[in-house]
Scaffold this active site. Structure first.
Site, PDB file in Angstrom:
ATOM      1  CG  ASN A   9      -1.732   1.229   1.386  1.00  0.00           C
ATOM      2  OD1 ASN A   9      -1.811   2.034   0.455  1.00  0.00           O
ATOM      3  ND2 ASN A   9      -2.355   1.391   2.546  1.00  0.00           N
ATOM      4  CE  LYS A  11      -0.083   3.100   4.857  1.00  0.00           C
ATOM      5  NZ  LYS A  11       0.134   3.141   6.306  1.00  0.00           N
ATOM      6  CG  HIS A  94      -5.558   1.861   5.714  1.00  0.00           C
ATOM      7  ND1 HIS A  94      -5.073   2.773   6.618  1.00  0.00           N
ATOM      8  CD2 HIS A  94      -4.536   1.011   5.450  1.00  0.00           C
ATOM      9  CE1 HIS A  94      -3.798   2.484   6.883  1.00  0.00           C
ATOM     10  NE2 HIS A  94      -3.455   1.413   6.183  1.00  0.00           N
ATOM     11  CD  GLU A  96      -2.533   5.390   7.018  1.00  0.00           C
ATOM     12  OE1 GLU A  96      -2.575   5.417   5.779  1.00  0.00           O
ATOM     13  OE2 GLU A  96      -1.598   4.861   7.660  1.00  0.00           O
ATOM     14  CD  GLU A 166      -3.003  -2.399   7.739  1.00  0.00           C
ATOM     15  OE1 GLU A 166      -2.015  -2.688   7.074  1.00  0.00           O
ATOM     16  OE2 GLU A 166      -3.565  -1.300   7.693  1.00  0.00           O
ATOM     17  N   GLY A 172       3.284   2.175  10.790  1.00  0.00           N
ATOM     18  CA  GLY A 172       4.255   3.239  10.567  1.00  0.00           C
ATOM     19  C   GLY A 172       5.038   3.631  11.808  1.00  0.00           C
ATOM     20  CB  SER A 212       6.050  -1.906  11.727  1.00  0.00           C
ATOM     21  OG  SER A 212       5.699  -0.572  12.029  1.00  0.00           O
TER      22      SER A 212
HETATM   23  O1  LIG Z   1      -1.507  -0.435   4.709  1.00  0.00           O
HETATM   24  C1  LIG Z   1      -0.441  -0.611   5.303  1.00  0.00           C
HETATM   25  C2  LIG Z   1      -0.333  -0.408   6.716  1.00  0.00           C
HETATM   26  O2  LIG Z   1      -0.957   0.769   7.129  1.00  0.00           O
HETATM   27  C3  LIG Z   1       1.012  -0.642   7.310  1.00  0.00           C
HETATM   28  O3  LIG Z   1       1.880   0.432   7.107  1.00  0.00           O
HETATM   29  P1  LIG Z   1       3.419   0.269   7.566  1.00  0.00           P
HETATM   30  O4  LIG Z   1       3.911  -0.989   6.934  1.00  0.00           O
HETATM   31  O5  LIG Z   1       4.104   1.501   7.057  1.00  0.00           O
HETATM   32  O6  LIG Z   1       3.404   0.170   9.065  1.00  0.00           O
END
Ligand SMILES: O=C[C@H](O)COP(=O)(O)O
Length: 250
Positions: A9, A11, A94, A96, A166, A172, A212
């Site tokens: 992803n 983002k 998600h 976010e 998640e 993150g 992460s």
């Molecule tokens: O969609 C992915 C997740 O929000 C995980 O993000 P991350 O791997 O940067 O922690």
């Protein structure tokens, strides 16, 4: 046998040139892998990247969609348009989107139904805050999100759907849930799927872990019985790291 899915992803990252460069390098260095490969770039690059991956095992997905086919919804993305481009997977719910853009359980339910009606597969995200986990209520919380998202879907659709667990406190932040925590929640989710849709469906639904995930921790996560892949943010932005993820961390 559930096929491993490694979903990147992106983002809101990368320019068009950077996206193109990543895909070219991924095609060039594509590893021998059994895992299904998916990149969800910003929506404006989807069409071009789908053209660029033609004839490869790389799939291009979407990070979001509206539940209506068309209309006065400024800035939104139509499921009809994604289907016409040949998008196979759409991420919905998600954290976010939920936290920053007000996406509700009801929106996620409508989006899941709409995605299926357009012959695509939803990747339905769920996960608790640190506060909820510390209160010992993470399983009830995640169950509520999943029940709401799956309401009205058939057992066949649930079997095909992908759930991404998640924990918000791990996104993150560099803090990964332990492989045991990921397995524990994934097993809980599979029990819930069994209750909602029966054994056959529950055995087929893929459950991803996200938060992460990195080349250094993916192997132990994928080793767990009920963890069928990963939804990766930060570590999917670098092509060497994404290839290592496809290689199970190597
Ligand atoms: O969609 C992915 C997740 O929000 C995980 O993000 P991350 O791997 O940067 O922690």
């Amino acid at each position: 046998m559930r096929k491993t899915l490694i979903a990147g992803n992106w983002k809101m990252n990368k320019t068009a040139a950077e996206a193109h460069e990543f895909i070219a390098a991924l095609k060039e260095g594509f590893p021998k892998t059994e895992a299904e490969t998916l990149i969800a770039p910003p929506a404006i690059y989807i069409e071009k990247l789908i053209e660029e991956v033609e004839g490869t095992n790389i799939q291009i997905g979407a990070q979001n969609v509206h539940f209506e086919d068309e209309g006065a919804f400024t800035g939104e993305i139509s499921p009809l348009a994604l289907e016409a481009l040949g998008v196979p997977y759409v991420i919905i719910g998600h954290s976010e989107r939920r936290e920053l853009f007000g996406e509700t359980d009801e929106d996620v339910r409508k989006k899941a139904a709409s995605i299926f009606s357009h012959n695509m597969t939803p990747i339905i995200c769920c996960g608790e805050t640190l506060e909820t986990r510390e209160a010992g209520q993470e399983k009830e919380w995640v169950s509520g999100q999943i029940r709401a998202a799956l309401e009205g879907l058939t057992a066949d659709q649930i079997a095909q759907a992908v759930i991404a667990y998640e924990p918000i406190w791990a996104i993150g932040t560099g803090k990964t849930a332990s492989a045991e925590d990921a397995q524990d929640m994934s097993a809980h989710i599979r029990d819930l799927l069994f209750e909602i849709a029966g054994k056959e469906a529950a055995d087929q639904t893929r459950i991803l872990y996200g938060g992460s995930v990195k080349p250094g921790n993916i192997a132990e996560l994928l080793d767990k019985e009920d963890v069928d892949g990963a939804l990766v943010g930060g570590a999917s932005l670098d092509v060497t790291s994404y290839i290592a993820l496809l290689n199970g961390g190597k």
